[in-house]
Design a protein around this motif. Structure first.
Motif, PDB file in Angstrom:
ATOM      1  N   GLU A 195     -22.359  66.982 -11.646  1.00  9.82           N
ATOM      2  CA  GLU A 195     -23.196  67.002 -12.573  1.00  9.82           C
ATOM      3  C   GLU A 195     -24.112  65.705 -12.540  1.00  9.82           C
ATOM      4  O   GLU A 195     -25.347  66.122 -12.913  1.00  9.82           O
ATOM      5  N   VAL A 196     -23.543  64.484 -12.518  1.00  7.25           N
ATOM      6  CA  VAL A 196     -24.379  63.467 -12.336  1.00  7.25           C
ATOM      7  C   VAL A 196     -25.241  63.448 -11.336  1.00  7.25           C
ATOM      8  O   VAL A 196     -26.473  63.249 -11.485  1.00  7.25           O
ATOM      9  N   THR A 197     -24.694  63.942  -9.942  1.00  2.00           N
ATOM     10  CA  THR A 197     -25.543  63.937  -8.936  1.00  2.00           C
ATOM     11  C   THR A 197     -27.054  64.798  -9.250  1.00  2.00           C
ATOM     12  O   THR A 197     -27.949  64.759  -8.682  1.00  2.00           O
ATOM     13  N   THR A 198     -26.559  66.021  -9.785  1.00  4.79           N
ATOM     14  CA  THR A 198     -27.549  66.958 -10.090  1.00  4.79           C
ATOM     15  C   THR A 198     -28.612  66.217 -10.955  1.00  4.79           C
ATOM     16  O   THR A 198     -30.118  66.339 -10.793  1.00  4.79           O
ATOM     17  N   ARG A 199     -28.346  65.882 -12.166  1.00  4.67           N
ATOM     18  CA  ARG A 199     -29.206  65.145 -13.016  1.00  4.67           C
ATOM     19  C   ARG A 199     -29.970  63.706 -12.264  1.00  4.67           C
ATOM     20  O   ARG A 199     -31.010  63.665 -12.496  1.00  4.67           O
ATOM     21  N   LEU A 200     -29.312  63.127 -11.304  1.00  3.03           N
ATOM     22  CA  LEU A 200     -29.821  62.065 -10.454  1.00  3.03           C
ATOM     23  C   LEU A 200     -30.922  62.697  -9.437  1.00  3.03           C
ATOM     24  O   LEU A 200     -32.058  62.037  -9.613  1.00  3.03           O
ATOM     25  N   ASP A 201     -30.550  63.981  -9.085  1.00  4.51           N
ATOM     26  CA  ASP A 201     -31.510  64.426  -8.213  1.00  4.51           C
ATOM     27  C   ASP A 201     -32.798  65.037  -8.998  1.00  4.51           C
ATOM     28  O   ASP A 201     -33.949  64.967  -8.518  1.00  4.51           O
ATOM     29  N   GLU A 202     -32.514  65.309 -10.110  1.00  4.27           N
ATOM     30  CA  GLU A 202     -33.632  65.900 -10.984  1.00  4.27           C
ATOM     31  C   GLU A 202     -34.851  64.520 -11.387  1.00  4.27           C
ATOM     32  O   GLU A 202     -35.815  64.662 -11.442  1.00  4.27           O
ATOM     33  N   ARG A 203     -33.998  63.556 -11.955  1.00  4.22           N
ATOM     34  CA  ARG A 203     -34.673  62.331 -12.295  1.00  4.22           C
ATOM     35  C   ARG A 203     -35.394  61.687 -11.116  1.00  4.22           C
ATOM     36  O   ARG A 203     -36.708  61.323 -10.985  1.00  4.22           O
ATOM     37  N   ARG A 204     -34.997  61.991  -9.644  1.00  2.03           N
ATOM     38  CA  ARG A 204     -35.789  61.212  -8.812  1.00  2.03           C
ATOM     39  C   ARG A 204     -36.760  62.049  -8.282  1.00  2.03           C
ATOM     40  O   ARG A 204     -37.733  61.587  -7.994  1.00  2.03           O
ATOM     41  N   ARG A 233     -27.868  44.892 -10.495  1.00  2.00           N
ATOM     42  CA  ARG A 233     -26.843  45.166 -11.435  1.00  2.00           C
ATOM     43  C   ARG A 233     -25.678  46.073 -10.742  1.00  2.00           C
ATOM     44  O   ARG A 233     -24.372  45.848 -11.143  1.00  2.00           O
ATOM     45  N   GLU A 234     -26.080  47.044 -10.180  1.00  2.00           N
ATOM     46  CA  GLU A 234     -25.468  47.873  -9.650  1.00  2.00           C
ATOM     47  C   GLU A 234     -24.319  47.460  -8.737  1.00  2.00           C
ATOM     48  O   GLU A 234     -22.961  47.755  -8.685  1.00  2.00           O
ATOM     49  N   ARG A 235     -24.952  46.494  -7.654  1.00  5.99           N
ATOM     50  CA  ARG A 235     -23.903  45.842  -6.682  1.00  5.99           C
ATOM     51  C   ARG A 235     -23.256  44.964  -7.390  1.00  5.99           C
ATOM     52  O   ARG A 235     -21.738  44.854  -6.899  1.00  5.99           O
ATOM     53  N   LEU A 236     -23.485  44.160  -8.536  1.00  4.58           N
ATOM     54  CA  LEU A 236     -22.358  43.431  -9.157  1.00  4.58           C
ATOM     55  C   LEU A 236     -21.332  44.235  -9.978  1.00  4.58           C
ATOM     56  O   LEU A 236     -20.303  43.632 -10.193  1.00  4.58           O
ATOM     57  N   ARG A 237     -21.860  45.191 -10.411  1.00  2.00           N
ATOM     58  CA  ARG A 237     -20.766  46.049 -11.117  1.00  2.00           C
ATOM     59  C   ARG A 237     -19.830  46.844 -10.378  1.00  2.00           C
ATOM     60  O   ARG A 237     -18.573  46.629 -10.580  1.00  2.00           O
ATOM     61  N   ASP A 453     -33.079  55.957 -15.956  1.00  2.00           N
ATOM     62  CA  ASP A 453     -32.001  56.970 -15.971  1.00  2.00           C
ATOM     63  C   ASP A 453     -31.199  56.857 -14.604  1.00  2.00           C
ATOM     64  O   ASP A 453     -30.236  57.087 -14.610  1.00  2.00           O
ATOM     65  N   VAL A 454     -32.295  56.880 -13.609  1.00  2.00           N
ATOM     66  CA  VAL A 454     -31.658  56.951 -12.128  1.00  2.00           C
ATOM     67  C   VAL A 454     -30.734  55.607 -11.910  1.00  2.00           C
ATOM     68  O   VAL A 454     -29.670  55.975 -11.291  1.00  2.00           O
ATOM     69  N   SER A 455     -31.065  54.438 -12.568  1.00  2.00           N
ATOM     70  CA  SER A 455     -30.204  53.372 -12.472  1.00  2.00           C
ATOM     71  C   SER A 455     -28.831  53.659 -12.905  1.00  2.00           C
ATOM     72  O   SER A 455     -27.834  53.410 -12.269  1.00  2.00           O
ATOM     73  N   GLU A 456     -28.809  54.285 -14.151  1.00  2.00           N
ATOM     74  CA  GLU A 456     -27.655  54.585 -14.872  1.00  2.00           C
ATOM     75  C   GLU A 456     -26.865  55.558 -14.278  1.00  2.00           C
ATOM     76  O   GLU A 456     -25.750  55.452 -14.158  1.00  2.00           O
ATOM     77  N   LEU A 457     -27.651  56.733 -13.769  1.00  2.00           N
ATOM     78  CA  LEU A 457     -26.846  57.438 -13.039  1.00  2.00           C
ATOM     79  C   LEU A 457     -26.232  57.293 -11.804  1.00  2.00           C
ATOM     80  O   LEU A 457     -25.254  57.893 -11.435  1.00  2.00           O
ATOM     81  N   GLU A 458     -26.905  56.547 -11.072  1.00  2.00           N
ATOM     82  CA  GLU A 458     -26.188  56.090  -9.954  1.00  2.00           C
ATOM     83  C   GLU A 458     -25.240  55.080 -10.278  1.00  2.00           C
ATOM     84  O   GLU A 458     -24.267  55.424  -9.410  1.00  2.00           O
TER      85      GLU A 458
END
Length: 652
Positions: A195-204, A233-237, A453-458
């Motif tokens: 589901e997250v991947t689908t939303r991520l693809d939509e945002r992209r 931030r993603e890498r640090l998380r 949104d893409v950042s949070e979804l990734e």
């Protein structure tokens, strides 16, 4: 008995096949100076009056087969028995030492001496015959060849293995029981990830469709900088998540070490620590070693005194001949006077012996005390070793705890640094987003929202994938545990079956022994036709002290009345026959014929010729060689049926 000669012709139905003959040679055994005889398969009767040394011949045969040690002939210092069978030679060499007959060297026919003692050499002193005559323990004798210690040890080993399997299965159950929940959890995580991947693809896709041409160059720079910050931030998380798992693992290890240290810690009511107890043990060991050293010195000083005085008393023999004045001394040697080797004076032998006995008593007491001290030294050494191991284990655990605490502190500090860096990057992202909100066009604002949104979804997808990977690893472990549990259950079933078989083994042998004894007894009694004895058998009985074999008798009166009677009502000859038959039953139960195809029967003078023939015929059905000693009058009636040999002057 001259060479291979026998008295009389061999029965025509026996033949004289050279193959399978046993050549027996006896020298200086019992009353025999030298005798040789050849024994063919079947029954061989050794005929002779009482005290004609036929028992000595059979005793020599029993000894070389692996049975009881025969005695040397009076006055002889050495003796031997040899048995040649099909080109193989078996020997028994005897010596006289300290007035006793000992085995100097032996290559017996069989090494299973217990089987020979019980079931092959059936002389008058045979334990089973004596048990029947004197009321001994038949169960102990008939079950003696069964290695119950080995069976008990195997039962203990199998029981321990079963317990180990049960403990392991219990551990695996906890893992396998989680499998359904883990499967559901994995499916849910996979669905959320998709589901997250689908939303991520939509945002992209929306980002690609957004017209960014109206965005100023400054806005584009802010967007690029924002994307870089969000990637950082993603890498640090991800690093923080990894560090958190490592910290949790270290905390688990530290808790385990703390638990083991608590187990090694002295009880609340303990009066001393391991170090204090070690110090006391070392001090006690030092005292005990000093005591043992003093005892060794005393024993080493007293032993030569006792030995020398005993030798002195032994050498101070009285003369072989006495005059009239020495008769009293001859009758009472303790009144004799000897010259003391220490003071040179004449003292009574009894006085010296009394002094020597007193020193011997002291020596015995010192040796007993030394044994006690040595045992205490060994106990203290074992305790010291245990305490040393506990101290070393505790020291290792303390050092491991120190390392874990240090590593945990470093990891937590790194984790705190990561949290701080993530917060700094987050603040920078918020600042960039605020700048974009204040300067960007409407299209650029949408683009900023899409990037956010893409950042949070990734990040969310990465978290779900890591959690899913962990759950899938647990599922894999649970599947492996399930397979291991199935294998262990099969092994447990096998172990349980083997355990039951070992537990039943002794009982099975007991029941087989009872059945064989009773079958043999019925056949022999029928063959020997004891008119007043209706039936003799043994019963297996489980009692408080274990299993017993009870001998039962049913007798018949002159008018045909049948009644239960005690074993004591049997005549000596009847009891001897019962003992012989029970011994033969043991011969069959333990397949002794495969090891020793010989049965030696002695001391059956109480039986008449017809019953001897019936008994020996029965024995011959189960053993290849049967050798029996009988009186001449019985031998004359058996000569036509059995090979007969007669002692000659050479045996005297």
């Amino acid at each position: 008995m001259n060479g291979n000669e026998t008295d009389g012709d061999r029965p025509s139905d026996r033949g004289s096949d050279e193959h399978g003959r046993m050549a027996l040679d006896v020298r200086n055994v019992g009353g025999i100076e030298r005798a040789s005889v050849t024994l063919d398969p079947g029954v061989t009767v050794v005929a002779g009056e009482n005290a004609s040394n036929k028992s000595s011949l059979l005793g020599g045969l029993g000894g070389v087969l692996g049975g009881p040690r025969p005695t040397l002939r009076g006055g002889a210092e050495t003796g031997s028995v040899t048995l040649d069978v099909d080109g193989e030679r078996f020997e028994l060499d005897l010596d006289r030492r300290g007035g006793e007959t000992v085995v100097a060297d032996a290559t017996p026919y069989a090494t299973a001496t217990e089987l020979v003692d019980l079931f092959v050499y059936l002389g008058e002193s045979n334990p089973i015959r004596r048990a029947v005559v004197d009321g001994g323990d038949l169960h102990e004798l008939l079950m003696r060849p069964v290695d119950t210690d080995e069976i008990d040890a195997e039962i203990d080993r199998l029981r321990d293995r079963r317990d180990e399997i049960d403990e392991r299965i219990a551990t695996l159950n906890a893992t396998v029981d989680d499998l359904p929940e883990l499967t559901v959890r994995a499916r849910q995580l996979a669905e959320k990830r998709d589901e997250v991947t689908t939303r991520l693809d939509e945002r992209r896709a929306e980002i690609e469709e957004t017209d960014a041409l109206d965005a100023t160059e400054a806005t584009q720079e802010l967007l690029d900088e924002l994307e870089t910050a969000r990637s950082e931030r993603e890498r640090l998380r991800e690093r923080r998540d990894t560090k958190r798992r490592a910290v949790e693992s270290l905390r688990d290890d530290l808790a385990s070490v703390e638990e083991r240290l608590s187990a090694l810690a002295p009880d609340a009511g303990a009066s001393e620590s391991v170090e204090d107890r070690l110090e006391r043990v070392e001090a006690e060991l030092s005292r005990l070693r000093d005591r043992k050293g003093r005892l060794d010195e005393t024993i080493n000083a007293l032993s030569p005194i006792v030995e020398l005085n005993r030798q002195f008393l032994g050498d101070a023999r009285l003369p072989d001949r006495f005059d009239a004045d020495g008769v009293a001394t001859a009758l009472n040697p303790d009144d004799a006077s000897v010259t003391c080797w220490t003071c040179g004076q004449s003292v009574e032998r009894a006085e010296i012996e009394a002094q020597v006995e007193a020193v011997e008593a002291i020596l015995h007491e010192k040796r007993r005390e030394r044994e006690t001290v040595s045992a205490r030294i060994e106990d203290r050494q074992d305790e010291r070793e245990t305490l040393d191991e506990r101290r070393e284990e505790r020291a290792d655990l303390v050092e491991r705890r120190r390392r874990l605490e240090r590593e945990l502190e470093e990891r937590e500090r790194t984790l705190a640094d990561l949290d701080e860096r993530i917060d700094d990057v987050g603040e920078r992202i918020e600042t960039l987003e605020a700048d974009l909100d204040g300067t960007a066009t409407e299209a650029a604002g949408e683009l900023v929202d899409h990037h956010r949104d893409v950042s949070e979804l990734e990040y969310e997808r990465g978290r779900l994938e890591r959690e899913l990977a962990d759950v899938e690893g647990e599922i894999e472990a649970a599947e492996a545990a399930k397979a291991e549990r199935a294998s262990l259950r099969e092994e447990r079933s096998d172990v349980t079956a083997r355990l039951a078989a070992y537990r039943d083994r002794v009982e099975r042998i007991e029941r087989e022994t009872v059945e064989t004894v009773n079958e043999c007894m019925a056949r022999v009694l029928d063959r020997l036709a004891y008119r007043a004895v209706e039936r003799v058998w043994i019963e297996r009985r489980d009692g408080a002290d274990g299993t017993a074999f009870d001998l039962r008798v049913v007798r018949t009166t002159d008018d045909g009345t049948v009644y239960r009677a005690s074993v004591d009502t049997l005549s000596k000859s009847e009891r001897e026959v019962v003992g012989l038959v029970i011994a033969l039953a043991g011969y069959l139960v333990y397949d002794v014929a495969e090891t020793v195809p010989v049965v030696v029967v002695d001391a059956i003078e109480m039986l008449d010729a017809e019953r001897i023939r019936g008994l020996l015929d029965f024995f011959a059905e189960h053993a290849r060689y049967v050798v029996a000693a009988v009186l001449p009058e019985e031998a004359d009636r058996l000569r036509e049926r059995f090979d007969t040999v007669t002692p000659t002057a050479e045996l005297a």
